[in-house]
Design a protein around this motif. Structure first.
Motif, PDB file in Angstrom:
ATOM      1  N   SER A 191      -4.225  47.115  20.101  1.00 54.45           N
ATOM      2  CA  SER A 191      -3.197  47.842  20.487  1.00 54.45           C
ATOM      3  C   SER A 191      -3.666  49.359  21.200  1.00 54.45           C
ATOM      4  O   SER A 191      -2.935  50.109  22.067  1.00 54.45           O
ATOM      5  N   GLU A 192      -4.826  49.607  21.007  1.00 55.61           N
ATOM      6  CA  GLU A 192      -5.516  50.893  21.651  1.00 55.61           C
ATOM      7  C   GLU A 192      -5.303  50.634  23.056  1.00 55.61           C
ATOM      8  O   GLU A 192      -5.312  51.439  23.944  1.00 55.61           O
ATOM      9  N   LEU A 193      -5.924  49.381  23.703  1.00 53.55           N
ATOM     10  CA  LEU A 193      -6.202  48.893  24.817  1.00 53.55           C
ATOM     11  C   LEU A 193      -4.988  48.448  25.801  1.00 53.55           C
ATOM     12  O   LEU A 193      -5.214  48.151  26.703  1.00 53.55           O
ATOM     13  N   PHE A 194      -3.940  48.049  25.034  1.00 48.93           N
ATOM     14  CA  PHE A 194      -2.782  47.501  25.632  1.00 48.93           C
ATOM     15  C   PHE A 194      -2.954  46.202  26.080  1.00 48.93           C
ATOM     16  O   PHE A 194      -2.790  45.579  27.187  1.00 48.93           O
ATOM     17  N   ILE A 195      -3.772  45.261  25.150  1.00 50.84           N
ATOM     18  CA  ILE A 195      -4.144  43.929  25.465  1.00 50.84           C
ATOM     19  C   ILE A 195      -3.820  42.980  24.283  1.00 50.84           C
ATOM     20  O   ILE A 195      -3.545  43.522  23.370  1.00 50.84           O
ATOM     21  N   SER A 196      -4.031  41.715  24.454  1.00 53.90           N
ATOM     22  CA  SER A 196      -3.690  40.838  23.489  1.00 53.90           C
ATOM     23  C   SER A 196      -4.789  40.721  22.348  1.00 53.90           C
ATOM     24  O   SER A 196      -5.807  41.072  22.837  1.00 53.90           O
ATOM     25  N   THR A 197      -4.640  40.336  21.426  1.00 51.54           N
ATOM     26  CA  THR A 197      -5.624  40.017  20.331  1.00 51.54           C
ATOM     27  C   THR A 197      -6.588  38.816  20.925  1.00 51.54           C
ATOM     28  O   THR A 197      -7.667  39.173  20.658  1.00 51.54           O
ATOM     29  N   LYS A 198      -6.007  37.900  21.349  1.00 48.39           N
ATOM     30  CA  LYS A 198      -6.867  36.768  22.056  1.00 48.39           C
ATOM     31  C   LYS A 198      -7.665  37.298  23.112  1.00 48.39           C
ATOM     32  O   LYS A 198      -8.846  36.858  23.018  1.00 48.39           O
ATOM     33  N   THR A 199      -7.254  38.309  23.789  1.00 49.76           N
ATOM     34  CA  THR A 199      -8.194  38.880  24.873  1.00 49.76           C
ATOM     35  C   THR A 199      -9.187  39.729  24.197  1.00 49.76           C
ATOM     36  O   THR A 199     -10.258  39.450  24.701  1.00 49.76           O
ATOM     37  N   VAL A 200      -9.188  40.502  23.100  1.00 50.37           N
ATOM     38  CA  VAL A 200      -9.935  41.229  22.651  1.00 50.37           C
ATOM     39  C   VAL A 200     -10.968  40.197  21.850  1.00 50.37           C
ATOM     40  O   VAL A 200     -12.063  40.345  21.976  1.00 50.37           O
ATOM     41  N   GLU A 201     -10.508  38.972  21.372  1.00 50.17           N
ATOM     42  CA  GLU A 201     -11.665  37.913  20.564  1.00 50.17           C
ATOM     43  C   GLU A 201     -12.547  37.716  21.755  1.00 50.17           C
ATOM     44  O   GLU A 201     -13.542  37.394  21.736  1.00 50.17           O
ATOM     45  N   SER A 202     -11.929  37.141  23.086  1.00 49.44           N
ATOM     46  CA  SER A 202     -12.637  36.819  24.104  1.00 49.44           C
ATOM     47  C   SER A 202     -13.920  37.772  24.588  1.00 49.44           C
ATOM     48  O   SER A 202     -14.926  37.480  24.737  1.00 49.44           O
ATOM     49  N   HIS A 203     -13.304  38.951  24.780  1.00 49.83           N
ATOM     50  CA  HIS A 203     -14.275  40.258  25.071  1.00 49.83           C
ATOM     51  C   HIS A 203     -15.407  40.323  24.109  1.00 49.83           C
ATOM     52  O   HIS A 203     -16.652  40.444  24.363  1.00 49.83           O
ATOM     53  N   VAL A 204     -14.946  40.052  22.813  1.00 49.88           N
ATOM     54  CA  VAL A 204     -15.976  40.371  21.587  1.00 49.88           C
ATOM     55  C   VAL A 204     -16.914  39.328  21.816  1.00 49.88           C
ATOM     56  O   VAL A 204     -18.261  39.384  21.658  1.00 49.88           O
ATOM     57  N   SER A 205     -16.588  38.014  21.877  1.00 51.02           N
ATOM     58  CA  SER A 205     -17.540  36.695  22.051  1.00 51.02           C
ATOM     59  C   SER A 205     -18.607  37.096  23.459  1.00 51.02           C
ATOM     60  O   SER A 205     -19.653  36.766  23.111  1.00 51.02           O
ATOM     61  N   ALA A 206     -18.025  37.659  24.301  1.00 46.79           N
ATOM     62  CA  ALA A 206     -18.598  37.811  25.587  1.00 46.79           C
ATOM     63  C   ALA A 206     -19.634  38.895  25.200  1.00 46.79           C
ATOM     64  O   ALA A 206     -20.869  38.869  25.788  1.00 46.79           O
ATOM     65  N   VAL A 207     -19.080  39.900  24.596  1.00 43.49           N
ATOM     66  CA  VAL A 207     -20.056  41.029  24.227  1.00 43.49           C
ATOM     67  C   VAL A 207     -21.390  40.660  23.519  1.00 43.49           C
ATOM     68  O   VAL A 207     -22.576  41.077  23.721  1.00 43.49           O
ATOM     69  N   LEU A 208     -21.154  39.923  22.264  1.00 37.78           N
ATOM     70  CA  LEU A 208     -22.044  39.578  21.511  1.00 37.78           C
ATOM     71  C   LEU A 208     -23.012  38.346  22.096  1.00 37.78           C
ATOM     72  O   LEU A 208     -24.137  38.470  22.062  1.00 37.78           O
ATOM     73  N   ARG A 209     -22.409  37.827  23.128  1.00 32.97           N
ATOM     74  CA  ARG A 209     -23.243  36.557  23.879  1.00 32.97           C
ATOM     75  C   ARG A 209     -24.171  37.505  24.693  1.00 32.97           C
ATOM     76  O   ARG A 209     -25.389  37.252  24.846  1.00 32.97           O
ATOM     77  N   LYS A 210     -23.759  38.379  25.417  1.00 29.14           N
ATOM     78  CA  LYS A 210     -24.448  39.033  26.686  1.00 29.14           C
ATOM     79  C   LYS A 210     -25.702  39.846  25.766  1.00 29.14           C
ATOM     80  O   LYS A 210     -26.837  40.102  26.569  1.00 29.14           O
ATOM     81  N   LEU A 211     -25.340  40.704  24.610  1.00 25.96           N
ATOM     82  CA  LEU A 211     -26.155  41.229  24.011  1.00 25.96           C
ATOM     83  C   LEU A 211     -27.076  40.482  22.940  1.00 25.96           C
ATOM     84  O   LEU A 211     -27.893  41.135  22.512  1.00 25.96           O
ATOM     85  N   GLN A 212     -26.864  39.281  22.927  1.00 28.27           N
ATOM     86  CA  GLN A 212     -27.624  38.497  22.054  1.00 28.27           C
ATOM     87  C   GLN A 212     -27.596  38.900  20.741  1.00 28.27           C
ATOM     88  O   GLN A 212     -28.639  39.117  19.861  1.00 28.27           O
ATOM     89  N   LEU A 213     -26.572  39.154  20.034  1.00 27.46           N
ATOM     90  CA  LEU A 213     -25.961  39.647  18.784  1.00 27.46           C
ATOM     91  C   LEU A 213     -25.221  38.760  18.129  1.00 27.46           C
ATOM     92  O   LEU A 213     -24.536  37.704  18.760  1.00 27.46           O
ATOM     93  N   SER A 214     -25.169  38.672  16.858  1.00 26.92           N
ATOM     94  CA  SER A 214     -24.826  37.469  15.959  1.00 26.92           C
ATOM     95  C   SER A 214     -23.359  37.874  15.243  1.00 26.92           C
ATOM     96  O   SER A 214     -22.555  37.023  14.740  1.00 26.92           O
ATOM     97  N   SER A 215     -22.890  39.169  15.153  1.00 29.43           N
ATOM     98  CA  SER A 215     -22.196  39.561  14.225  1.00 29.43           C
ATOM     99  C   SER A 215     -21.647  41.187  14.573  1.00 29.43           C
ATOM    100  O   SER A 215     -22.297  41.628  15.486  1.00 29.43           O
ATOM    101  N   ARG A 216     -20.488  41.376  13.999  1.00 29.11           N
ATOM    102  CA  ARG A 216     -19.984  42.846  14.279  1.00 29.11           C
ATOM    103  C   ARG A 216     -20.987  43.797  13.653  1.00 29.11           C
ATOM    104  O   ARG A 216     -21.111  44.995  14.064  1.00 29.11           O
ATOM    105  N   HIS A 217     -21.465  43.297  12.404  1.00 24.96           N
ATOM    106  CA  HIS A 217     -22.484  44.371  11.827  1.00 24.96           C
ATOM    107  C   HIS A 217     -23.639  44.546  12.684  1.00 24.96           C
ATOM    108  O   HIS A 217     -23.934  45.657  12.777  1.00 24.96           O
ATOM    109  N   GLU A 218     -24.275  43.569  13.369  1.00 19.46           N
ATOM    110  CA  GLU A 218     -25.388  43.913  14.366  1.00 19.46           C
ATOM    111  C   GLU A 218     -24.718  44.770  15.280  1.00 19.46           C
ATOM    112  O   GLU A 218     -25.655  45.458  15.870  1.00 19.46           O
TER     113      GLU A 218
END
Length: 222
Positions: free
Chosen positions: A184-211
């Motif tokens: 809602s904040e970025l005017f994109i779909s939830t699926k797109t958010v999920e894709s971005h989060v997966s990419a962020v975690l992968r690129k930063l070598q993190l495993s969870s939102r907590h990390e």
């Protein structure tokens, strides 16, 4: 494909609230116990060994000065149920309540103004190992558990791994926003958010939102 069931114990001293919450939770979330005070909560949690405990912060019972009923439930029952995670659900948004229950071991804290759908998503996220906070409460946690004032900012090459959009998503997720709220904040779909989060975690070598929250806090990116 149907989601797997998540077993929860609901702890709140108001029976009407417990009934309403049970009715509003997703059908895949199975309530396997209830309690209304510290002693009965400890008994219910240790007996049922649920995946998640939905826990009010202020509960009646024998509570040491300076603590809360919710924090005491965690301290007394967590050692007996190492696989159980605790999610605070309270009307209080006071910093001391938020920080106190997180210090006791809760994996998240959301307010009672949350919808049934929001609570259900939070339960699933906590069951999966993530930390979940209502957006306006995340700052309390970051202030209490963040890096020392002298901590250096993120190195340029770390942020260069992320696109501009991924950096936006990263900051919101690290602050405790749910996927739907980021969308809602970025005017994109939830699926797109999920894709971005997966990419962020992968690129930063993190495993969870907590990390991710800890990573962003340590680099003063929030």
């Amino acid at each position: 494909m149907a989601e797997s069931s998540v077993r929860v114990v609901v702890v709140d001293d108001h029976s009407i609230f417990r009934s309403g919450l049970k009715a509003d939770l997703d059908p895949s979330i199975e309530v396997v116990g209830e309690a209304s005070d510290v002693a009965s909560a400890v008994a219910a949690v240790t007996e049922a060994a649920p995946d998640v405990v939905l826990l009010d912060v202020h509960l009646p019972g024998d509570v040491p000065e300076g603590s809360t009923g919710g924090a005491e439930v965690i301290r007394r029952s967590a050692p007996a149920v190492p696989g159980t995670r605790f999610l605070a659900l309270s009307v209080s948004d006071r910093a001391e309540d938020v920080v106190g229950v997180i210090r006791a071991g809760a994996r998240g804290y959301i307010t009672k103004g949350s919808s049934g759908a929001d609570v259900s998503r939070a339960v699933r996220a906590v069951a999966d190992g993530d930390a979940v906070f209502s957006p306006k409460l995340a700052g309390f946690v970051l202030d209490a558990f963040g890096a020392p004032a002298g901590e250096t900012a993120a190195a340029p090459d770390e942020l260069d791994r992320l696109s501009a959009r991924e950096q936006e998503v990263m900051r919101l997720i690290a602050r405790g926003y749910a996927y739907k709220e980021v969308a809602s904040e970025l005017f994109i779909s939830t699926k797109t958010v999920e894709s971005h989060v997966s990419a962020v975690l992968r690129k930063l070598q993190l495993s969870s939102r907590h990390e991710l929250t800890a990573w962003a806090s340590a680099r003063r990116l929030l």
